[in-house]
Structure formats: C-alpha cells, structure tokens
Design a protein around this motif. Structure first.
Motif, PDB file in Angstrom:
ATOM      1  N   TYR A 178      -4.673  22.294 -20.679  1.00 28.94           N
ATOM      2  CA  TYR A 178      -3.237  22.033 -20.585  1.00 28.94           C
ATOM      3  C   TYR A 178      -2.970  21.498 -19.188  1.00 28.94           C
ATOM      4  CZ  TYR A 178       1.795  22.692 -20.433  1.00 28.94           C
ATOM      5  OH  TYR A 178       3.133  22.480 -20.304  1.00 28.94           O
ATOM      6  N   SER A 179      -2.432  20.292 -19.086  1.00 26.98           N
ATOM      7  CA  SER A 179      -2.276  19.685 -17.766  1.00 26.98           C
ATOM      8  C   SER A 179      -0.993  18.875 -17.691  1.00 26.98           C
ATOM      9  CB  SER A 179      -3.471  18.775 -17.455  1.00 26.98           C
ATOM     10  OG  SER A 179      -3.534  17.719 -18.391  1.00 26.98           O
ATOM     11  N   ALA A 180      -0.463  18.777 -16.487  1.00 27.45           N
ATOM     12  CA  ALA A 180       0.715  17.955 -16.207  1.00 27.45           C
ATOM     13  C   ALA A 180       0.564  17.392 -14.811  1.00 27.45           C
ATOM     14  CB  ALA A 180       1.993  18.777 -16.327  1.00 27.45           C
ATOM     15  N   ALA A 181       0.463  16.075 -14.704  1.00 24.14           N
ATOM     16  CA  ALA A 181       0.302  15.411 -13.410  1.00 24.14           C
ATOM     17  C   ALA A 181       0.674  13.945 -13.577  1.00 24.14           C
ATOM     18  CB  ALA A 181      -1.134  15.549 -12.902  1.00 24.14           C
ATOM     19  N   GLU A 182       0.773  13.252 -12.459  1.00 28.04           N
ATOM     20  CA  GLU A 182       1.116  11.835 -12.521  1.00 28.04           C
ATOM     21  C   GLU A 182       0.037  11.045 -13.246  1.00 28.04           C
ATOM     22  OE1 GLU A 182       3.465   8.587 -12.223  1.00 28.04           O
ATOM     23  OE2 GLU A 182       3.981  10.650 -11.651  1.00 28.04           O
ATOM     24  N   THR A 183      -1.227  11.299 -12.908  1.00 29.98           N
ATOM     25  CA  THR A 183      -2.358  10.652 -13.583  1.00 29.98           C
ATOM     26  C   THR A 183      -3.418  11.711 -13.876  1.00 29.98           C
ATOM     27  OG1 THR A 183      -1.979   8.565 -12.418  1.00 29.98           O
ATOM     28  CG2 THR A 183      -4.139   8.871 -13.435  1.00 29.98           C
ATOM     29  N   VAL A 184      -3.798  11.827 -15.134  1.00 31.21           N
ATOM     30  CA  VAL A 184      -4.801  12.808 -15.561  1.00 31.21           C
ATOM     31  C   VAL A 184      -5.995  12.067 -16.149  1.00 31.21           C
ATOM     32  CG1 VAL A 184      -5.320  14.717 -17.116  1.00 31.21           C
ATOM     33  CG2 VAL A 184      -3.088  14.597 -16.003  1.00 31.21           C
ATOM     34  N   THR A 185      -7.190  12.386 -15.656  1.00 29.59           N
ATOM     35  CA  THR A 185      -8.425  11.805 -16.178  1.00 29.59           C
ATOM     36  C   THR A 185      -9.371  12.922 -16.610  1.00 29.59           C
ATOM     37  OG1 THR A 185      -8.253   9.836 -14.772  1.00 29.59           O
ATOM     38  CG2 THR A 185     -10.429  10.369 -15.645  1.00 29.59           C
ATOM     39  N   LEU A 186      -9.781  12.895 -17.859  1.00 26.05           N
ATOM     40  CA  LEU A 186     -10.738  13.866 -18.381  1.00 26.05           C
ATOM     41  C   LEU A 186     -12.134  13.293 -18.211  1.00 26.05           C
ATOM     42  CD1 LEU A 186      -8.932  14.968 -21.667  1.00 26.05           C
ATOM     43  CD2 LEU A 186      -8.738  15.944 -19.372  1.00 26.05           C
ATOM     44  N   ASP A 187     -12.883  13.853 -17.267  1.00 25.96           N
ATOM     45  CA  ASP A 187     -14.207  13.345 -16.941  1.00 25.96           C
ATOM     46  C   ASP A 187     -15.297  14.353 -17.279  1.00 25.96           C
ATOM     47  OD1 ASP A 187     -15.743  11.227 -16.076  1.00 25.96           O
ATOM     48  OD2 ASP A 187     -15.853  11.935 -14.011  1.00 25.96           O
ATOM     49  N   THR A 225      -7.703   6.554  -6.020  1.00 21.72           N
ATOM     50  CA  THR A 225      -6.642   6.305  -6.998  1.00 21.72           C
ATOM     51  C   THR A 225      -5.544   7.363  -6.975  1.00 21.72           C
ATOM     52  OG1 THR A 225      -7.829   7.514  -8.722  1.00 21.72           O
ATOM     53  CG2 THR A 225      -8.302   5.163  -8.513  1.00 21.72           C
ATOM     54  N   GLY A 226      -5.815   8.541  -6.385  1.00 26.78           N
ATOM     55  CA  GLY A 226      -4.836   9.613  -6.368  1.00 26.78           C
ATOM     56  C   GLY A 226      -4.718  10.356  -7.680  1.00 26.78           C
ATOM     57  N   GLU A 227      -5.590  10.069  -8.644  1.00 28.47           N
ATOM     58  CA  GLU A 227      -5.514  10.712  -9.941  1.00 28.47           C
ATOM     59  C   GLU A 227      -6.109  12.119  -9.906  1.00 28.47           C
ATOM     60  OE1 GLU A 227      -7.833   8.527 -12.778  1.00 28.47           O
ATOM     61  OE2 GLU A 227      -9.454   8.173 -11.365  1.00 28.47           O
ATOM     62  N   GLY A 266       1.888  10.656 -16.329  1.00 31.14           N
ATOM     63  CA  GLY A 266       2.228   9.242 -16.247  1.00 31.14           C
ATOM     64  C   GLY A 266       1.155   8.394 -16.886  1.00 31.14           C
ATOM     65  N   VAL A 267      -0.112   8.723 -16.569  1.00 32.01           N
ATOM     66  CA  VAL A 267      -1.261   8.008 -17.125  1.00 32.01           C
ATOM     67  C   VAL A 267      -2.278   9.036 -17.606  1.00 32.01           C
ATOM     68  CG1 VAL A 267      -3.141   6.381 -16.681  1.00 32.01           C
ATOM     69  CG2 VAL A 267      -0.919   6.045 -15.574  1.00 32.01           C
ATOM     70  N   LEU A 268      -2.827   8.840 -18.795  1.00 32.91           N
ATOM     71  CA  LEU A 268      -3.857   9.718 -19.344  1.00 32.91           C
ATOM     72  C   LEU A 268      -5.094   8.896 -19.669  1.00 32.91           C
ATOM     73  CD1 LEU A 268      -4.956  12.354 -20.564  1.00 32.91           C
ATOM     74  CD2 LEU A 268      -3.799  11.739 -22.708  1.00 32.91           C
ATOM     75  N   ASN A 269      -6.233   9.270 -19.070  1.00 30.65           N
ATOM     76  CA  ASN A 269      -7.511   8.610 -19.338  1.00 30.65           C
ATOM     77  C   ASN A 269      -8.492   9.637 -19.904  1.00 30.65           C
ATOM     78  OD1 ASN A 269      -6.718   6.045 -18.135  1.00 30.65           O
ATOM     79  ND2 ASN A 269      -6.907   7.074 -16.160  1.00 30.65           N
ATOM     80  N   ILE A 270      -9.010   9.380 -21.084  1.00 26.12           N
ATOM     81  CA  ILE A 270     -10.006  10.262 -21.704  1.00 26.12           C
ATOM     82  C   ILE A 270     -11.335   9.520 -21.677  1.00 26.12           C
ATOM     83  CG2 ILE A 270     -10.685  11.477 -23.803  1.00 26.12           C
ATOM     84  CD1 ILE A 270      -7.750  11.745 -24.485  1.00 26.12           C
ATOM     85  N   ARG A 271     -12.273  10.014 -20.839  1.00 24.87           N
ATOM     86  CA  ARG A 271     -13.544   9.317 -20.627  1.00 24.87           C
ATOM     87  C   ARG A 271     -14.739  10.060 -21.231  1.00 24.87           C
ATOM     88  NH1 ARG A 271     -12.569   5.170 -17.304  1.00 24.87           N
ATOM     89  NH2 ARG A 271     -10.764   5.271 -15.914  1.00 24.87           N
ATOM     90  N   LYS A 272     -14.551  11.325 -21.639  1.00 23.56           N
ATOM     91  CA  LYS A 272     -15.651  12.084 -22.218  1.00 23.56           C
ATOM     92  C   LYS A 272     -15.215  12.698 -23.551  1.00 23.56           C
ATOM     93  CE  LYS A 272     -18.698  11.389 -18.982  1.00 23.56           C
ATOM     94  NZ  LYS A 272     -19.139  12.422 -18.054  1.00 23.56           N
ATOM     95  N   LEU A 273     -16.185  13.104 -24.349  1.00 19.18           N
ATOM     96  CA  LEU A 273     -15.965  13.599 -25.698  1.00 19.18           C
ATOM     97  C   LEU A 273     -15.007  14.791 -25.715  1.00 19.18           C
ATOM     98  CD1 LEU A 273     -18.494  14.018 -28.522  1.00 19.18           C
ATOM     99  CD2 LEU A 273     -17.290  16.058 -27.748  1.00 19.18           C
ATOM    100  N   VAL A 274     -14.093  14.792 -26.705  1.00 24.19           N
ATOM    101  CA  VAL A 274     -13.175  15.906 -26.942  1.00 24.19           C
ATOM    102  C   VAL A 274     -13.490  16.474 -28.321  1.00 24.19           C
ATOM    103  CG1 VAL A 274     -10.770  16.631 -27.194  1.00 24.19           C
ATOM    104  CG2 VAL A 274     -11.382  14.901 -25.486  1.00 24.19           C
ATOM    105  N   GLY A 275     -13.860  17.757 -28.379  1.00 23.41           N
ATOM    106  CA  GLY A 275     -14.255  18.363 -29.636  1.00 23.41           C
ATOM    107  C   GLY A 275     -13.091  18.762 -30.526  1.00 23.41           C
ATOM    108  N   GLY A 276     -11.896  18.918 -29.956  1.00 20.69           N
ATOM    109  CA  GLY A 276     -10.716  19.287 -30.730  1.00 20.69           C
ATOM    110  C   GLY A 276      -9.783  18.107 -30.919  1.00 20.69           C
ATOM    111  N   SER A 277      -8.498  18.376 -30.839  1.00 15.48           N
ATOM    112  CA  SER A 277      -7.476  17.340 -30.987  1.00 15.48           C
ATOM    113  C   SER A 277      -6.845  17.031 -29.638  1.00 15.48           C
ATOM    114  CB  SER A 277      -6.398  17.791 -31.974  1.00 15.48           C
ATOM    115  OG  SER A 277      -6.943  18.021 -33.256  1.00 15.48           O
ATOM    116  N   VAL A 278      -6.156  15.906 -29.565  1.00 13.45           N
ATOM    117  CA  VAL A 278      -5.471  15.492 -28.345  1.00 13.45           C
ATOM    118  C   VAL A 278      -3.987  15.354 -28.641  1.00 13.45           C
ATOM    119  CG1 VAL A 278      -5.240  13.726 -26.573  1.00 13.45           C
ATOM    120  CG2 VAL A 278      -7.499  14.277 -27.488  1.00 13.45           C
TER     121      VAL A 278
END
Length: 400
Positions: A69-78, A54-56, A90-102
């Motif tokens: 802190y991230s900046a990219a065309e597609t970011v996935t938090l795994d 996918t190039g992400e 460009g695209v943000l995918n959050i796939r795992k638990l985040v304990g703070g804020s987004v």
C-alpha cells in the motif's frame, strides 16, 4: 517464468486466509487515516529508497511477499510482489512480477511486468506492456495495450482514446471517443465510440457489436464473426428534461448547504489543494474503503446498528460531495474570472457558475463522466482533509 507462476499460485492457495486478513487491515488502516487522522494499524513491511536522479520512491523489497500500500508522487515497483498492490500516486511504474492484483489511481501508469491476477487502474495515461493473466479494467484519457501485451481475461475500458495493439484472450468492452483496434481479440468485441477503426492487422475471432453515429472503418477479413452496427445519435431530446431537473435539485440543495455552512465552504476554497492528486487519492480511499468497513460492521451482531448509521452517513456524504463539486469549482471559476459581488452573494454566484460548468462538462462524450468522477473524488478528499485538520485542532486545544 513458469517456476515463478507456480510459486505465486502456491502462495495464493496456501495463504488465502492470511491474504484476506491483510487486505482488510490495509483498507481499515487507510480508512482510519482518511476519516480519523490516525496512523494505519497495519503497514506492509517494504524497503524503499529515494532515487537521487528522478526523485521517485522505489520499492526494492517486500518481506514475505506482503501486499503493498503506497502513496507518493512517483512509485516504482522494482521487486517481485506475491500479494496485491494498492497505490495512489502521480506516476506508477511496475517493473517486476506481481502475483496478485493491482489497484491504482495515478496520472500515468506503466506496466512493464507480468501481473498474475487482474488490474484495476484509473489515470490520465495507462500503458500495458506485458501480460495480465485475468481481467483488466482501465479508465483514463489515453489507454494503450501495447504490441506484445496480453490480457488473459476480459478487457473493460472507458476513456478518450483506446489503442489496442496487443491481444485480449476474452471479450473486449470499450467506450471511448476514438478506438483503434490493431491487435487480436479472441472473444467478442462490444465497442462504443465516435470514431472506430479496425485495421488490416486486427483480428476479432468473435462477433463485433459497435455503437456510433457513423459506420466504423473495418478492414476486410478483420472480423471473423458477425458485425452488428447500431446507430446512436449524438444527442437525445428526452435527456434535456432530466438534466434540467438535476440542475434544479443541485441549485436547491446547494443553496441549503450554503445557508448552513457558508464559512466552511469559503475556507475550503481558500485552502484549495496545491497538489490535487493527493486529495484525489484520499477521496478514492474513502469512496472505496468505507463500504468494506460498513460491510464488516453489518456482518457483526453487536456493531450492526453502527453499520447502518455509517451507511447513511456514507451515502449522505457522497450526495453532499456531488453538490459541493458545483459550489466549490464554481466559486474558484468566479474568482479566476475576477467576478466580484457582495460577500453574502459570492457562494450563491459560485453555485450558479458551478451548475453551468458541471452541465457543460457532462456534455463531453465519454470523458465528461470521468472528469466529474475525478472532481467528486477531489472534493471528498478536500472535505476529509478539512475535517482531519479540524479534529486535530480540537484535540490539540483539549490537550492544552
């Protein structure tokens, strides 16, 4: 999931001071990168890899639960993150638990995992598929709270279309051209839209107050509290005079800016970004990051005068950017339409086109202000990128 929540709560309580310092370092680092072209002084230690399919950019681990802190065309938090998430992509995918804020700016946002604090998201399409424990603020074209999703606090939305199929434990404040309520709202609902539909699967336990130029479609028994309808006409005559004065001020201010910096404006148009989302991210970083630095400066005795100067420059830059939106986009439109004029008159013609264009965009219900905000972020990013390039060129010439 209860065990994970306890671990995250423990992290939040015991390391609150450390997290605050980390946030300040992240924002200061981002601001230094934007304003001065310097590398940030702090970067959260995260392991990433590039997906060959996918190039992400996939964030696979974060040491000690640091914020990201991230900046990219597609970011996935795994990977599970105990801190906060700051991202422009460009695209943000959050796939795992985040304990703070987004906090995110992206074209498309997909939240597939639990967020233990709040979310603040700006994008084209935003879909929440899981639980947000606190408040959720969503700004975009298409906003979806999917079936099975839950917002533990209040929901605030601004967009073109809102699909509320999940549950809101607090109050819901929504402004959109089209609003469809199919889920549950435990508190009150305050809605503003052109078309409002509350289906037979919806359940509003509190009061419903809505503003529209026509009555909403409300299924019997869907609202348990009182229903208050406030008619709002599609246009108001007294807004015309204010719009005229605003256009006149923009024309005068724009003419002064062109007179003082015509060549720089032409360079900005020539170097218009091929990847505008990057400049939007830079503009957002400056717009929201600079006030934090200014507050820090004002809180210190020695640097407080510098803080007041920075506050003045910040306000001036925001105003200039709002005027440059008309000039730059007007010049781009004039070029695209193939309209030719003398070299000296081209920027002024662009200003005229731009003022008309901004006025027309501002007339678009609900979506218009959102588009103008994004255009302003883009221009701030272009200005910052140009100044960084100019500063680096001057520094290089001194080194030579």
């Amino acid at each position: 999931i209860e065990k994970k929540i306890k671990v995250c709560n423990k992290f939040i309580k015991t390391d609150n001071k450390k997290r605050s310092i980390m946030r300040i370092k992240i924002m200061l680092g981002g601001l230094m990168l934007v304003v001065f072209g310097l590398p940030p002084t702090f970067v959260a230690r995260a392991s990433t890899y590039q997906s060959s399919q996918t190039g992400e950019t996939v964030i696979s681990s974060v040491k000690d639960g640091h914020s990201v802190y991230s900046a990219a065309e597609t970011v996935t938090l795994d990977t599970e993150i105990l801190g906060d998430v700051f991202t422009a992509s460009g695209v943000l995918n959050i796939r795992k638990l985040v304990g703070g804020s987004v906090f995110g700016v992206a074209k498309d946002v997909n939240v597939f995992a639990n967020v233990l604090r709040s979310v603040r998201l700006v994008g084209d399409q935003i879909i929440i598929n899981d639980q947000v424990s606190e408040d959720a603020t969503l700004v975009g074209s298409k906003l979806v709270l999917a079936k099975g999703a839950n917002v533990g606090g209040d929901l605030h939305t601004l967009g073109r279309t809102l699909e509320l199929n999940g549950q809101v434990s607090g109050d819901a404040y929504a402004a959109a051209a089209n609003i469809n309520i199919n889920g549950k709202i435990a508190g009150d609902a305050i809605l503003q839209g052109a078309t409002i539909t509350i289906s037979d699967t919806a359940e509003i336990l509190g009061d419903l107050t809505y503003y529209s130029n026509k009555e909403a479609k409300i299924a019997p028994g869907a609202v348990l509290g009182a229903i208050n309808y406030k008619h709002t006409p599609s246009s108001k005559w007294f807004g015309t005079f204010g719009s005229f004065v605003s256009m006149l001020m923009t024309l005068v201010s724009g003419a002064v800016i062109i007179l003082l910096a015509r060549h720089k404006l032409e360079r900005l148009v020539i170097n218009a970004p091929k990847a505008p989302l990057k400049d939007v991210g830079i503009g957002a970083a400056f717009l929201f990051g600079a006030p934090i630095v200014i507050v820090v400066l004002l809180m210190t005795v020695i640097a407080s005068p510098l803080g007041f100067i920075a506050l003045f420059i910040y306000g001036l830059m925001i105003y200039v950017a709002s005027v440059l939106v008309s000039i730059i986009f007007g010049m781009i439109v004039a070029q695209k339409l193939g309209i030719k004029s003398s070299e000296k008159m081209t920027p002024y013609l662009g200003l005229l086109f731009g003022v008309i264009l901004v006025a027309l965009i501002g007339m678009i219900p609900y979506l218009g202000p959102f588009l103008l905000f994004f255009m302003t972020l883009l221009v701030i990013g272009m200005m910052t990128r140009y100044n960084i390039a100019l500063w680096r060129k001057l520094r290089h010439s001194k080194d030579i």
